[in-house]
Scaffold this motif. Structure first.
Motif, PDB file in Angstrom:
ATOM      1  N   LEU A  30     -15.345  -4.019   0.400  1.00  0.00           N
ATOM      2  CA  LEU A  30     -15.586  -4.697  -0.878  1.00  0.00           C
ATOM      3  C   LEU A  30     -14.822  -4.010  -2.001  1.00  0.00           C
ATOM      4  O   LEU A  30     -14.380  -4.658  -2.951  1.00  0.00           O
ATOM      5  CB  LEU A  30     -17.086  -4.689  -1.183  1.00  0.00           C
ATOM      6  N   PHE A  36     -10.277 -11.832  -3.667  1.00  0.00           N
ATOM      7  CA  PHE A  36     -11.695 -12.181  -3.524  1.00  0.00           C
ATOM      8  C   PHE A  36     -11.991 -12.722  -2.143  1.00  0.00           C
ATOM      9  O   PHE A  36     -13.028 -12.417  -1.554  1.00  0.00           O
ATOM     10  CB  PHE A  36     -12.099 -13.219  -4.568  1.00  0.00           C
ATOM     11  N   ARG A  39     -12.332  -9.951   0.131  1.00  0.00           N
ATOM     12  CA  ARG A  39     -13.510  -9.125  -0.160  1.00  0.00           C
ATOM     13  C   ARG A  39     -14.785  -9.751   0.358  1.00  0.00           C
ATOM     14  O   ARG A  39     -15.775  -9.065   0.550  1.00  0.00           O
ATOM     15  CB  ARG A  39     -13.638  -8.948  -1.669  1.00  0.00           C
ATOM     16  N   PRO A  43     -19.360  -7.834   2.887  1.00  0.00           N
ATOM     17  CA  PRO A  43     -20.814  -7.928   2.748  1.00  0.00           C
ATOM     18  C   PRO A  43     -21.517  -8.675   3.867  1.00  0.00           C
ATOM     19  O   PRO A  43     -22.680  -8.386   4.155  1.00  0.00           O
ATOM     20  CB  PRO A  43     -20.973  -8.661   1.420  1.00  0.00           C
ATOM     21  N   LEU A  91     -20.720 -18.638  -2.558  1.00  0.00           N
ATOM     22  CA  LEU A  91     -19.792 -17.792  -3.318  1.00  0.00           C
ATOM     23  C   LEU A  91     -18.363 -18.263  -3.140  1.00  0.00           C
ATOM     24  O   LEU A  91     -17.595 -18.328  -4.113  1.00  0.00           O
ATOM     25  CB  LEU A  91     -19.921 -16.345  -2.858  1.00  0.00           C
ATOM     26  N   SER A  94     -17.796 -21.419  -5.172  1.00  0.00           N
ATOM     27  CA  SER A  94     -17.624 -21.193  -6.606  1.00  0.00           C
ATOM     28  C   SER A  94     -16.281 -20.527  -6.892  1.00  0.00           C
ATOM     29  O   SER A  94     -15.662 -20.801  -7.921  1.00  0.00           O
ATOM     30  CB  SER A  94     -18.771 -20.357  -7.163  1.00  0.00           C
ATOM     31  N   ALA A  95     -15.801 -19.681  -5.969  1.00  0.00           N
ATOM     32  CA  ALA A  95     -14.485 -19.062  -6.183  1.00  0.00           C
ATOM     33  C   ALA A  95     -13.380 -20.098  -6.093  1.00  0.00           C
ATOM     34  O   ALA A  95     -12.424 -20.075  -6.878  1.00  0.00           O
ATOM     35  CB  ALA A  95     -14.252 -17.958  -5.158  1.00  0.00           C
ATOM     36  N   GLN A  98     -13.289 -22.127  -9.264  1.00  0.00           N
ATOM     37  CA  GLN A  98     -12.633 -21.443 -10.383  1.00  0.00           C
ATOM     38  C   GLN A  98     -11.163 -21.184 -10.129  1.00  0.00           C
ATOM     39  O   GLN A  98     -10.476 -20.673 -11.012  1.00  0.00           O
ATOM     40  CB  GLN A  98     -13.334 -20.125 -10.655  1.00  0.00           C
ATOM     41  N   LEU A 100      -9.531 -18.912  -8.193  1.00  0.00           N
ATOM     42  CA  LEU A 100      -9.174 -17.508  -8.356  1.00  0.00           C
ATOM     43  C   LEU A 100      -7.813 -17.242  -7.730  1.00  0.00           C
ATOM     44  O   LEU A 100      -7.418 -17.907  -6.776  1.00  0.00           O
ATOM     45  CB  LEU A 100     -10.215 -16.633  -7.669  1.00  0.00           C
TER      46      LEU A 100
ATOM     47  N   SER B  29     -13.168 -10.925 -11.709  1.00  0.00           N
ATOM     48  CA  SER B  29     -13.674 -12.267 -11.974  1.00  0.00           C
ATOM     49  C   SER B  29     -15.186 -12.302 -11.818  1.00  0.00           C
ATOM     50  O   SER B  29     -15.804 -11.334 -11.384  1.00  0.00           O
ATOM     51  CB  SER B  29     -13.030 -13.258 -11.012  1.00  0.00           C
ATOM     52  N   LEU B  30     -15.775 -13.438 -12.175  1.00  0.00           N
ATOM     53  CA  LEU B  30     -17.231 -13.569 -12.115  1.00  0.00           C
ATOM     54  C   LEU B  30     -17.764 -13.616 -10.681  1.00  0.00           C
ATOM     55  O   LEU B  30     -18.766 -12.953 -10.394  1.00  0.00           O
ATOM     56  CB  LEU B  30     -17.642 -14.805 -12.900  1.00  0.00           C
ATOM     57  N   PRO B  31     -17.151 -14.362  -9.742  1.00  0.00           N
ATOM     58  CA  PRO B  31     -17.658 -14.323  -8.375  1.00  0.00           C
ATOM     59  C   PRO B  31     -17.600 -12.946  -7.731  1.00  0.00           C
ATOM     60  O   PRO B  31     -18.453 -12.623  -6.900  1.00  0.00           O
ATOM     61  CB  PRO B  31     -16.743 -15.306  -7.632  1.00  0.00           C
ATOM     62  N   ASP B  32     -16.629 -12.097  -8.137  1.00  0.00           N
ATOM     63  CA  ASP B  32     -16.613 -10.728  -7.633  1.00  0.00           C
ATOM     64  C   ASP B  32     -17.883  -9.989  -8.011  1.00  0.00           C
ATOM     65  O   ASP B  32     -18.466  -9.257  -7.203  1.00  0.00           O
ATOM     66  CB  ASP B  32     -15.429  -9.983  -8.223  1.00  0.00           C
ATOM     67  N   ILE B  34     -20.806 -11.318  -8.784  1.00  0.00           N
ATOM     68  CA  ILE B  34     -21.961 -11.857  -8.061  1.00  0.00           C
ATOM     69  C   ILE B  34     -21.990 -11.312  -6.646  1.00  0.00           C
ATOM     70  O   ILE B  34     -23.046 -10.960  -6.114  1.00  0.00           O
ATOM     71  CB  ILE B  34     -21.918 -13.392  -8.051  1.00  0.00           C
ATOM     72  N   LEU B  35     -20.800 -11.217  -6.034  1.00  0.00           N
ATOM     73  CA  LEU B  35     -20.725 -10.677  -4.667  1.00  0.00           C
ATOM     74  C   LEU B  35     -21.179  -9.223  -4.629  1.00  0.00           C
ATOM     75  O   LEU B  35     -21.901  -8.813  -3.711  1.00  0.00           O
ATOM     76  CB  LEU B  35     -19.292 -10.800  -4.166  1.00  0.00           C
ATOM     77  N   ALA B  36     -20.809  -8.448  -5.657  1.00  0.00           N
ATOM     78  CA  ALA B  36     -21.231  -7.050  -5.706  1.00  0.00           C
ATOM     79  C   ALA B  36     -22.745  -6.946  -5.865  1.00  0.00           C
ATOM     80  O   ALA B  36     -23.389  -6.109  -5.216  1.00  0.00           O
ATOM     81  CB  ALA B  36     -20.523  -6.335  -6.851  1.00  0.00           C
TER      82      ALA B  36
END
Lengths: 132, 89
Positions: A30, A36, A39, A43, A91, A94-95, A98, A100, B29-32, B34-36
């Protein structure tokens, strides 16, 4: 009887160490990965393998302590196994929503990115990868 | 043997949570982020279960279950907010 306790102690210690090493590797992924979408891989390994191993160790320990099976920790394991793919899916959606930025080595061509491809004429197709 | 394994395991999980905290602070970014946060709650479940093993107490199981359920719901709610601009339509 003492030999059984020593054996089970070794099993519990093995599960604990294995789970924490999996969690450390996932968090390192991560932190270190470039993108992203890369990454997102780490998790899911933590929540299935890492926490799964720790909960197995907990089940073994409390079963040994009670002298009978104590399967309550299995609830958390099942819940995490069900919910981890769902949250990863949300997730990634949503990415993609956006849009990314992504590394050129990230494969795949989802719908959300295809408008960009029409304007830039074959810029960095997927064969650009240095990976085998 | 179990004492040493517990100490090593708690140390490794703490390092993992610190790495997640770094991604939460830096994350571009924002999803990063949230993932964290998602990864942090999963790691904290493991820490609470380890604490329960350390004390030999079964009370901490309920706290871990509560964190699992609320963390999943909050992750899905924030993702829904990013996707739609609204949580309950």
């Amino acid at each position: 009887m003492i030999a059984l306790y020593t054996l089970m102690e070794g099993v519990i210690a093995f599960f604990l160490i294995a789970g924490s090493i999996f969690a450390l590797i996932g968090s390192l992924g991560l932190t270190r990965m470039k993108d992203f979408y890369m990454r997102l891989h780490g998790p899911s390994k933590i929540s299935t393998l890492g926490v799964g191993c720790v909960l197995l160790a907990s089940i073994t320990y409390f079963s040994l302590l009670d002298g009978g099976p104590s399967l309550r920790e299995l609830l958390i394991t099942i819940f995490l196994f069900i919910t981890a793919p769902v949250s990863a899916h949300m997730l990634s959606k949503s990415a993609l929503h956006q849009k990314l930025a992504r590394d050129p080595r990230t494969r795949g061509d989802p719908e959300e990115f295809q408008e960009d491809h029409e304007h830039s004429v074959e810029e960095a197709p997927q064969g650009d990868s240095k990976l085998p | 043997m179990l004492d040493i394994a517990l100490k090593i395991s708690v140390t490794l999980f703490t390092i993992a949570i610190v790495l997640n905290l770094y991604r939460l602070a830096v994350g571009p970014s924002l999803p990063d982020r949230i993932l964290a946060l998602d990864t942090m709650y999963v790691n904290s479940i493991a820490l609470i279960v380890l604490f329960g093993i350390w004390l030999g107490d079964r009370t901490y199981f309920e706290a871990a279950l509560l964190i699992a359920m609320l963390g999943f719901v909050s992750t899905v709610a924030v993702c829904k907010y990013l996707l739609r601009g609204d949580i309950i339509e």
